[in-house]
Design a protein around this motif. Structure first.
Motif, PDB file in Angstrom:
ATOM      1  N   LYS A 165      -2.059   2.495  38.131  1.00 53.94           N
ATOM      2  CA  LYS A 165      -1.753   1.334  38.969  1.00 53.94           C
ATOM      3  C   LYS A 165      -1.309   0.145  38.122  1.00 53.94           C
ATOM      4  N   VAL A 166      -0.245  -0.507  38.571  1.00 55.01           N
ATOM      5  CA  VAL A 166       0.263  -1.707  37.915  1.00 55.01           C
ATOM      6  C   VAL A 166       0.302  -2.834  38.944  1.00 55.01           C
ATOM      7  N   THR A 167      -0.259  -3.973  38.575  1.00 56.45           N
ATOM      8  CA  THR A 167      -0.228  -5.147  39.435  1.00 56.45           C
ATOM      9  C   THR A 167       0.358  -6.299  38.639  1.00 56.45           C
ATOM     10  N   TYR A 168       1.431  -6.887  39.158  1.00 55.75           N
ATOM     11  CA  TYR A 168       2.093  -8.009  38.508  1.00 55.75           C
ATOM     12  C   TYR A 168       1.595  -9.316  39.112  1.00 55.75           C
ATOM     13  N   SER A 169       1.473 -10.337  38.291  1.00 57.26           N
ATOM     14  CA  SER A 169       1.184 -11.668  38.796  1.00 57.26           C
ATOM     15  C   SER A 169       2.426 -12.164  39.525  1.00 57.26           C
ATOM     16  N   PRO A 170       2.268 -12.690  40.739  1.00 57.73           N
ATOM     17  CA  PRO A 170       3.439 -13.159  41.483  1.00 57.73           C
ATOM     18  C   PRO A 170       4.146 -14.338  40.815  1.00 57.73           C
ATOM     19  N   ARG A 171       3.500 -14.990  39.880  1.00 54.75           N
ATOM     20  CA  ARG A 171       4.168 -16.114  39.213  1.00 54.75           C
ATOM     21  C   ARG A 171       5.365 -15.655  38.380  1.00 54.75           C
ATOM     22  N   TYR A 172       5.424 -14.345  38.063  1.00 56.46           N
ATOM     23  CA  TYR A 172       6.538 -13.808  37.273  1.00 56.46           C
ATOM     24  C   TYR A 172       7.584 -13.128  38.142  1.00 56.46           C
ATOM     25  N   GLY A 173       7.398 -13.182  39.458  1.00 55.98           N
ATOM     26  CA  GLY A 173       8.364 -12.594  40.372  1.00 55.98           C
ATOM     27  C   GLY A 173       7.723 -11.546  41.254  1.00 55.98           C
ATOM     28  N   THR A 174       8.443 -11.150  42.255  1.00 57.72           N
ATOM     29  CA  THR A 174       7.993 -10.098  43.162  1.00 57.72           C
ATOM     30  C   THR A 174       8.595  -8.786  42.687  1.00 57.72           C
ATOM     31  N   PHE A 175       7.749  -7.778  42.562  1.00 57.04           N
ATOM     32  CA  PHE A 175       8.205  -6.487  42.051  1.00 57.04           C
ATOM     33  C   PHE A 175       8.196  -5.464  43.167  1.00 57.04           C
TER      34      PHE A 175
END
Length: 196
Positions: A165-175
């Motif tokens: 599982k990978v979760t990106y911080s939304p501050r760096y964009g929507t993935f």
């Protein structure tokens, strides 16, 4: 050179195997499995990448994404495939990395090639180690080295990586797992001012 091309292709496929859902911890750029990529580490990577690109006179636009998002995606892919290699029991020695470096004309030549892929020189060895691990896993999963085995191995590798599982911080964009980054996020837009 073939191993680098395969790794680049698989790293590009990393866009298809990463996902984004729940919130991340404060100060995190992303969480990959149970490994946190800090905003600070990302910032360091971005500064090194921008500096190396400028020194080599490679335009940032060549990356196809804002530098911050590209660097984050590279860091996520390396972490994801490193975890997958650990799970699969795939080991890469310093000797194997040294052998690849020697076979490609030395570290300076490889740093130029990997920089064009958005890898700062400080991360070249780690990226090469990940590339070797990817090739080993593809052979292991595919049951050989011919084209059909490579295709089977690549498909199995994507399936296995998607379980991390990978979760990106939304501050760096929507993935979006199918499209990659679909917006620039708070820090993704390249600087419009020129440096002098």
């Amino acid at each position: 050179m073939k191993s680098i091309r395969v790794a680049v292709a698989v790293a590009a496929l990393g866009v298809a195997v990463t996902a984004c859902s729940s919130p991340v911890q404060a100060g995190s750029a992303a969480v990959v499995g149970n490994e946190r990529i800090s905003a600070s580490d990302l910032s360091t990577n971005v500064k090194q990448l921008e500096s190396a690109l400028a020194k080599a006179q490679i335009p940032q636009s060549q990356l196809g994404l804002p530098v911050t998002q590209y660097a984050l995606l590279q860091m996520v892919n390396v972490a994801q495939f490193r975890q997958l290699a650990t799970k699969a029991g795939t080991k890469v020695t310093d000797g194997e990395i040294d052998q690849l470096i020697a076979s490609q004309g030395g570290l300076a030549a490889l740093e130029k090639q990997t920089l064009a892929q958005g890898v700062p020189p400080a991360y070249t060895r780690e990226w090469l180690g990940t590339s070797i691990a990817i090739n080993k896993m593809m052979q292991q999963y595919g049951g050989g080295t011919d084209e059909a085995a490579r295709q089977r191995g690549q498909q199995k590798l994507i399936e296995e990586a998607s379980a991390i599982k990978v979760t990106y911080s939304p501050r760096y964009g929507t993935f979006d797992p199918q499209k990659g980054f679909v917006d620039a996020g708070r820090f993704g837009k390249p600087a419009s001012s020129t440096q002098g």
